[in-house]
Motif scaffolding. Structure first.
Motif: not given
Length: 306
Positions: A105-115, A146-151
Motif C-alpha cells: 500500500r505504501r508503494a502504491i500511494l507513492a506511485e499515485m502521488r507521482q502519477a 470528469g474523473s481519474c483512475l489509478y489501478a
C-alpha cells in the motif's frame, strides 16, 4: 632447489596471466550498456484496454534478457498534465521480488502521488476482478464531470498453460506487474473503474522476447500532412512593408469554352471591295470626313485580281 624453482615456473606464469584485465575484454563478453527504449507499432502491445478508452497512440518498450517493460499510451482529452498510460512489466521470479508478490500500500500511494499530483484519489476498499485475477484501484474527481483512475495488478502467470511437460518448459513462467493511469473529462468515477475490468494481457512465451527484440527498431510513424511552399507577398501596413505568405489556391479545371476573337482585321472576299467603294462615293460627307474614311478603308488588303 634449483630444479624445484624451474618446475614451479610454468604455474607462476599461468597465475600471472590469469589476472582480470578489463581492457582485454570486449563488449560481447561483458555488456555493461543499459537497454535502449524504443517505440514500436501498437500491434506489438502486450496489453490493451476496452474500446471506450480510445485508440493506442504509441508503445514505448525496453527489452533485456527475460524482462521487458512497455508503456502503452492512450490519448488524453483532459487539460491535466500527464499521459494516459498502461504500464506493463513482465519477467520471471529470478528478476526480483517484483515478480513474486503484489505491491504494498505504501508503494502504491507513492506511485499515485507521482502519477496524479493535485487529484484527491480514494482507494476503493472492495477490489475489482478481471480475467487475470483481482486488482486494486483508486478514483478521484476531475473538474465538474470528469474523473481519474489509478489501478494496479499482479498477474502471477501470463504464460499459456501447455499440456505436456516439454511444452511447459518452453513456455516459461512469466509474471506481470500492471499499472494504469487514466483521466477522462466526462466519464464518472463509477464508470471509469471498468477500464481495468476490461484490461487484457497477451500470452507471453520465450518467443515473445525474440519478437519484441526484433521489433524494437521498427518504430511507428504517423502519417504527416503534405506541406506546400507558399510564396511571400509584400503588404504595406502603416507605411511599413510586411511580407506575408501567399495563399495557394487550387482552381478547379473548367470546361473548355470557345474562344471569342474581338477587334480582328476583316479581310474582304472577292467582289466586296467594289461595293465598299460605291458606298463611300454615294454618301455625301465633308471633305475632311471623306479623307478619314479613305484612310480607314486603306487598311483593307486587296486580293489577287482586285
Amino acid at each position: 632447489m634449483r630444479w624445484l624453482l624451474l618446475a614451479a615456473f610454468p604455474f607462476l606464469a599461468t597465475g600471472c596471466t590469469a589476472v582480470h584485465d578489463p581492457f582485454l575484454e570486449t563488449g560481447a563478453i561483458r555488456p555493461d550498456a543499459p537497454p535502449i527504449s524504443t517505440e514500436v507499432s501498437p500491434e506489438f502491445a502486450a496489453a490493451y484496454l476496452p474500446s471506450i478508452s480510445g485508440r493506442i497512440e504509441s508503445v514505448r518498450q525496453t527489452v533485456r534478457g527475460e524482462f521487458f517493460e512497455q508503456a502503452i499510451v492512450y490519448s488524453n482529452a483532459t487539460a491535466s498534465a500527464g499521459e494516459n498510460v498502461l504500464t506493463v512489466r513482465i519477467g520471471t521470479p529470478s528478476e526480483g521480488v517484483t515478480f513474486l508478490r503484489a505491491p504494498t500500500r505504501r508503494a502504491i500511494l507513492a506511485e499515485m502521488r507521482q502519477a496524479l499530483p493535485g487529484v484527491a484519489m480514494t482507494i476503493d476498499a472492495a477490489p475489482g476482478q478481471n480475467m487475470h485475477g483481482i486488482y486494486g484501484y483508486a478514483t478521484g474527481p476531475l473538474g465538474k464531470s470528469g474523473s481519474c483512475l489509478y489501478a494496479w495488478q499482479f498477474a502471477k502467470r501470463v504464460s499459456p498453460v501447455r499440456e505436456t511437460a516439454m511444452g511447459r518448459i518452453g513456455a516459461g513462467n512469466y509474471s506481470a506487474q500492471v499499472r494504469l493511469r487514466f483521466c477522462h473529462p466526462t466519464m464518472p468515477q463509477e464508470r471509469i473503474a471498468s477500464l481495468m475490468a476490461g484490461m487484457r494481457l497477451k500470452p507471453v512465451t520465450r518467443d515473445t522476447f525474440d519478437m519484441l527484440s526484433y521489433a524494437g527498431g521498427s518504430g511507428y510513424g504517423r502519417s504527416q500532412p503534405v506541406l506546400t511552399r507558399a510564396e511571400p507577398v509584400a503588404i504595406v501596413e502603416d507605411d511599413v512593408e510586411v511580407r506575408r505568405p501567399k495563399r495557394r489556391v487550387v482552381e478547379e479545371k473548367r470546361a473548355e469554352e470557345p474562344a471569342i476573337i474581338r477587334n480582328a482585321v476583316r479581310v474582304p472576299l472577292p467582289g466586296e471591295a467594289t461595293q465598299e467603294k460605291v458606298k463611300v462615293a454615294v454618301v455625301e460627307k465633308p471633305v475632311e470626313e471623306a479623307t478619314v474614311t479613305a484612310r480607314a478603308k486603306s487598311a483593307l488588303v486587296p486580293l489577287p485580281g482586285e
